[in-house]
Design a protein around this motif. Structure first.
Motif, PDB file in Angstrom:
ATOM      1  N   GLU A   1      -5.768   8.645  -8.321  1.00 60.51           N
ATOM      2  CA  GLU A   1      -5.732   9.116  -6.609  1.00 60.51           C
ATOM      3  C   GLU A   1      -5.155  10.314  -6.714  1.00 60.51           C
ATOM      4  O   GLU A   1      -5.793  11.514  -5.988  1.00 60.51           O
ATOM      5  CB  GLU A   1      -6.210   7.993  -5.118  1.00 60.51           C
ATOM      6  CG  GLU A   1      -6.943   7.058  -5.492  1.00 60.51           C
ATOM      7  CD  GLU A   1      -6.947   6.401  -4.571  1.00 60.51           C
ATOM      8  OE1 GLU A   1      -5.490   6.602  -3.321  1.00 60.51           O
ATOM      9  OE2 GLU A   1      -7.978   5.456  -3.951  1.00 60.51           O
ATOM     10  N   ARG A   2      -3.939  10.327  -6.815  1.00 56.61           N
ATOM     11  CA  ARG A   2      -2.998  11.712  -6.416  1.00 56.61           C
ATOM     12  C   ARG A   2      -3.340  12.582  -7.249  1.00 56.61           C
ATOM     13  O   ARG A   2      -3.255  13.465  -6.897  1.00 56.61           O
ATOM     14  CB  ARG A   2      -1.700  11.504  -6.646  1.00 56.61           C
ATOM     15  CG  ARG A   2      -0.633  12.314  -6.041  1.00 56.61           C
ATOM     16  CD  ARG A   2       0.527  11.404  -5.236  1.00 56.61           C
ATOM     17  NE  ARG A   2       1.338  12.680  -5.160  1.00 56.61           N
ATOM     18  CZ  ARG A   2       1.162  13.485  -4.216  1.00 56.61           C
ATOM     19  NH1 ARG A   2      -0.276  13.527  -3.192  1.00 56.61           N
ATOM     20  NH2 ARG A   2       1.785  14.274  -3.905  1.00 56.61           N
TER      21      ARG A   2
ATOM     22  N   ASP B   1      -4.416  12.368   3.050  1.00 51.86           N
ATOM     23  CA  ASP B   1      -4.921  12.054   4.110  1.00 51.86           C
ATOM     24  C   ASP B   1      -6.506  12.810   4.004  1.00 51.86           C
ATOM     25  O   ASP B   1      -7.317  11.739   4.884  1.00 51.86           O
ATOM     26  CB  ASP B   1      -5.121  11.173   5.355  1.00 51.86           C
ATOM     27  CG  ASP B   1      -3.456  10.522   4.601  1.00 51.86           C
ATOM     28  OD1 ASP B   1      -3.302   9.512   4.088  1.00 51.86           O
ATOM     29  OD2 ASP B   1      -3.195  10.252   6.380  1.00 51.86           O
ATOM     30  N   ILE B   2      -6.910  13.637   3.307  1.00 52.45           N
ATOM     31  CA  ILE B   2      -7.566  14.396   3.354  1.00 52.45           C
ATOM     32  C   ILE B   2      -8.951  14.302   2.428  1.00 52.45           C
ATOM     33  O   ILE B   2      -8.510  14.089   1.218  1.00 52.45           O
ATOM     34  CB  ILE B   2      -7.701  15.500   3.266  1.00 52.45           C
ATOM     35  CG1 ILE B   2      -6.852  16.676   4.882  1.00 52.45           C
ATOM     36  CG2 ILE B   2      -8.079  17.133   3.036  1.00 52.45           C
ATOM     37  CD1 ILE B   2      -6.032  17.413   4.339  1.00 52.45           C
ATOM     38  N   PRO B   3     -10.086  14.210   2.086  1.00 47.59           N
ATOM     39  CA  PRO B   3     -10.897  13.581   1.624  1.00 47.59           C
ATOM     40  C   PRO B   3     -11.349  15.219   0.522  1.00 47.59           C
ATOM     41  O   PRO B   3     -10.718  15.966   0.781  1.00 47.59           O
ATOM     42  CB  PRO B   3     -12.142  13.442   2.013  1.00 47.59           C
ATOM     43  CG  PRO B   3     -11.630  13.743   3.635  1.00 47.59           C
ATOM     44  CD  PRO B   3     -10.258  13.951   3.926  1.00 47.59           C
TER      45      PRO B   3
ATOM     46  N   LEU C   1      -7.813  19.479  10.643  1.00 47.53           N
ATOM     47  CA  LEU C   1      -8.812  18.651   9.824  1.00 47.53           C
ATOM     48  C   LEU C   1      -8.603  17.386   9.510  1.00 47.53           C
ATOM     49  O   LEU C   1      -9.694  16.943  10.410  1.00 47.53           O
ATOM     50  CB  LEU C   1      -8.374  19.523   8.913  1.00 47.53           C
ATOM     51  CG  LEU C   1      -8.613  20.609   8.361  1.00 47.53           C
ATOM     52  CD1 LEU C   1      -8.199  20.901   6.196  1.00 47.53           C
ATOM     53  CD2 LEU C   1     -10.440  21.137   8.205  1.00 47.53           C
ATOM     54  N   LYS C   2      -7.903  16.694  10.186  1.00 44.11           N
ATOM     55  CA  LYS C   2      -7.817  15.801   9.904  1.00 44.11           C
ATOM     56  C   LYS C   2      -8.497  15.046  10.993  1.00 44.11           C
ATOM     57  O   LYS C   2      -9.461  13.520  11.107  1.00 44.11           O
ATOM     58  CB  LYS C   2      -6.657  14.528  10.094  1.00 44.11           C
ATOM     59  CG  LYS C   2      -5.582  14.475   8.924  1.00 44.11           C
ATOM     60  CD  LYS C   2      -4.351  14.001   8.268  1.00 44.11           C
ATOM     61  CE  LYS C   2      -3.524  14.311   7.632  1.00 44.11           C
ATOM     62  NZ  LYS C   2      -2.321  14.198   7.473  1.00 44.11           N
ATOM     63  N   LYS C   3      -8.049  15.341  11.958  1.00 42.66           N
ATOM     64  CA  LYS C   3      -8.791  14.732  13.823  1.00 42.66           C
ATOM     65  C   LYS C   3     -10.527  15.065  13.875  1.00 42.66           C
ATOM     66  O   LYS C   3     -11.226  14.454  14.007  1.00 42.66           O
ATOM     67  CB  LYS C   3      -7.854  15.684  15.136  1.00 42.66           C
ATOM     68  CG  LYS C   3      -6.776  14.800  15.257  1.00 42.66           C
ATOM     69  CD  LYS C   3      -6.259  16.115  16.291  1.00 42.66           C
ATOM     70  CE  LYS C   3      -4.440  15.643  16.912  1.00 42.66           C
ATOM     71  NZ  LYS C   3      -3.980  16.625  17.716  1.00 42.66           N
ATOM     72  N   GLU C   4     -10.579  16.472  12.907  1.00 40.99           N
ATOM     73  CA  GLU C   4     -12.116  16.322  12.374  1.00 40.99           C
ATOM     74  C   GLU C   4     -12.805  15.824  12.019  1.00 40.99           C
ATOM     75  O   GLU C   4     -13.735  15.139  12.447  1.00 40.99           O
ATOM     76  CB  GLU C   4     -11.868  18.031  11.776  1.00 40.99           C
ATOM     77  CG  GLU C   4     -12.431  19.499  12.885  1.00 40.99           C
ATOM     78  CD  GLU C   4     -12.066  20.984  12.239  1.00 40.99           C
ATOM     79  OE1 GLU C   4     -13.262  20.760  10.774  1.00 40.99           O
ATOM     80  OE2 GLU C   4     -12.249  21.662  12.623  1.00 40.99           O
TER      81      GLU C   4
END
Length: 516
Positions: A418-419, A454-456, A507-510
């Motif tokens: 994933e990383r 944590d960002i897709p 961005l994470k909050k969005e």
């Protein structure tokens, strides 16, 4: 009576010759030969007993004077490579020596121009005034005149500057199948030199005119022609011009290097140069070797690339950095010409068709690419940031191939994969968007520190744009506060991470809001 007439004629002839020599003290005898046969790109000549290899000769035809390069010296005849179309030359035409070796015009007048292999303009502008010329074939600088490669040459491409740094004076091969982005890397590197004081030379060998015109249009559109020179010997040009093109371009670069300037030269590409040389050698009946290439095919490229170096201050202090391009067939990097060039150069950037098909651009395969200069030519700020990045990316590429055969992966393997996907997505970069060192450092720091974990993946592109925008907003302040040439202090690292975090948090909050 007859003797008196003969004496009188001889006396008058001698007087005329004396007067001619007094008027023209530089008059000298000139050797002439005769064209015996005309081939495709070459001629065979009788006469000229004193000519030497690599000498420039001229063929006097009905329409024009055609230049030629002495290539073969056989018993009773010579093989001469034509540097113009053979259609103008016929058997019986006279050939005369110049007693000079083939040279090319050099100097500041060439900047912004498009020329062929012997300096004739191809851009429709006025001819070049040959105030100074240099031989096309020149010996490489001696080892004692060279300086270590320590100063980085920024390409503006994240994956190269971070993982495979290139130094000024280095030779880094760009290898890959056709139509995969090799020329795009070279053009982006030229565009990124707009404020670096580096003179760039693009040498197109055996390419179609449309492809070279496209490169010139891209350079003009991005303001790069002001500090660039294009030397073109296209597929429609005589094979002799294709053969000498890289040597002529290197002589042009050496003029600037010997005056203390840094030069970048692109050879696009040496596959076609090798084919042009093979064609000439076979036409002139030189013995063929492996794959019908002549035995000295390695030497023609080694003597070319050996001329790229960084000089010591007492010998000019400039540098000539070479990015030769070679085309592979069906990913066969171990083919004859690619392996020759890999052994000559200081590393290679290998472009993978699999990555290209996955829309990973530039499609650089981290497993097969290497820079043998490495950290010596990398800024300390990069070294401190990219150590972990290189290792994580290499582990990911190795595991990704094996993970296809198993649906059950342990937690550590899954996290590594994933990383790795996150790193690969972050290192993607569109063409014509080279990044300066500050933009790259801000993005790489955010990536290495885990701020982007944590960002897709489908929102990584937006995150990169946001980071670039916030850097540009604070660029003046950051450039005053941080010396990008030196290692980043802990305080500077914290400041940069705080800057990136403000963007990424929003961005994470969005994302969270969209999911709810």
């Amino acid at each position: 009576m007859t003797d008196r007439i003969l004496d009188s004629v001889l006396e008058k002839s001698g007087a005329r010759l004396d007067r001619a020599l007094q008027r023209s003290p530089d008059m000298r005898l000139r050797e002439y030969g005769v064209v015996m046969s005309v081939g495709e790109g070459f001629i065979r000549v009788r006469g000229l007993p004193h000519m030497g290899i690599d000498e420039l000769v001229y063929i006097d035809t009905r329409e024009r004077r055609v230049p030629g390069l002495v290539y073969n010296l056989d018993s009773g005849e010579a093989g001469i490579i034509l540097l113009d179309e053979e259609q103008y030359v016929e058997a019986g035409d006279e050939v005369h020596r110049t007693s000079d070796i083939l040279s090319v015009p050099v100097g500041e007048q060439l900047l912004g121009r498009v020329v062929d292999s012997i300096g004739r303009p191809l851009d429709g502008k006025k001819p070049l005034a040959a105030n100074e010329t240099l031989p096309v074939e020149r010996p490489a600088p001696p080892i004692m005149h060279r300086s270590p490669v320590e100063t980085p040459l920024q390409t503006g491409i994240k994956v190269i500057d971070a993982l495979f740094p290139i130094g000024r004076g280095q030779r880094e091969l760009i290898a890959g199948d056709r139509q995969i982005g090799k020329t795009a890397i070279a053009v982006d590197t030229i565009i990124n030199q707009h404020d670096k004081g580096i003179i760039c030379i693009y040498c197109g060998i055996g390419k179609q005119k449309a492809a070279v015109a496209r490169v010139i249009a891209d350079l003009r559109e991005h303001g790069a022609m002001d500090y660039s020179i294009v030397v073109s010997a296209g597929s429609e040009d005589p094979v002799g011009l294709q053969y000498i093109a890289p040597y002529a371009a290197t002589s042009i670069g050496e003029y600037f290097m010997e005056r203390g300037k840094d030069v970048l030269i692109i050879y696009d590409d040496l596959t076609w140069h090798a084919r042009a040389y093979r064609e000439l050698a076979l036409l002139l009946r030189r013995p063929p070797g492996r794959e019908a290439y002549p035995g000295d095919i390695f030497y023609i490229h080694s003597r070319l690339l050996e001329r790229s170096t960084r000089l010591k201050e007492e010998h000019g202090g400039g540098s000539l950095t070479a990015l030769p391009i070679v085309e592979t067939q069906a990913q066969n990097i171990s083919a004859f010409i690619p392996t020759n060039l890999i052994s000559i150069t200081d590393g290679q950037l290998y472009l993978s068709p699999e990555l290209f098909q996955k829309d990973v651009m530039p499609a650089i395969d981290a497993g097969k690419s290497v820079s043998r200069v490495g950290g010596a030519a990398q800024r300390p700020a990069y070294r401190s940031v990219t150590k972990k990045l290189r290792l994580a990316y290499a582990q990911f590429e190795e595991l990704e191939a094996f993970s296809r055969f198993s649906s059950r992966l342990d937690e550590d393997t899954r996290k590594t994969i994933e990383r790795g996907r996150l790193i690969r997505e972050s290192l993607k970069q569109p063409q014509f968007e080279p990044l300066d060192i500050g933009e790259q450092m801000l993005l790489l720091l955010a990536l290495i520190s885990g701020l982007m974990d944590d960002i897709p993946l489908d929102r990584i592109e937006k995150a990169k744009r946001e980071i670039r925008e916030i850097y540009r907003e604070h660029s003046d302040e950051l450039n005053q506060k941080i010396d990008w040439q030196e290692d980043i202090t802990e305080e500077e690292r914290t400041y940069l991470l705080d800057l990136a975090e403000t963007v990424l948090e929003s961005l994470k909050k969005e994302q969270e809001h969209a999911e709810t």
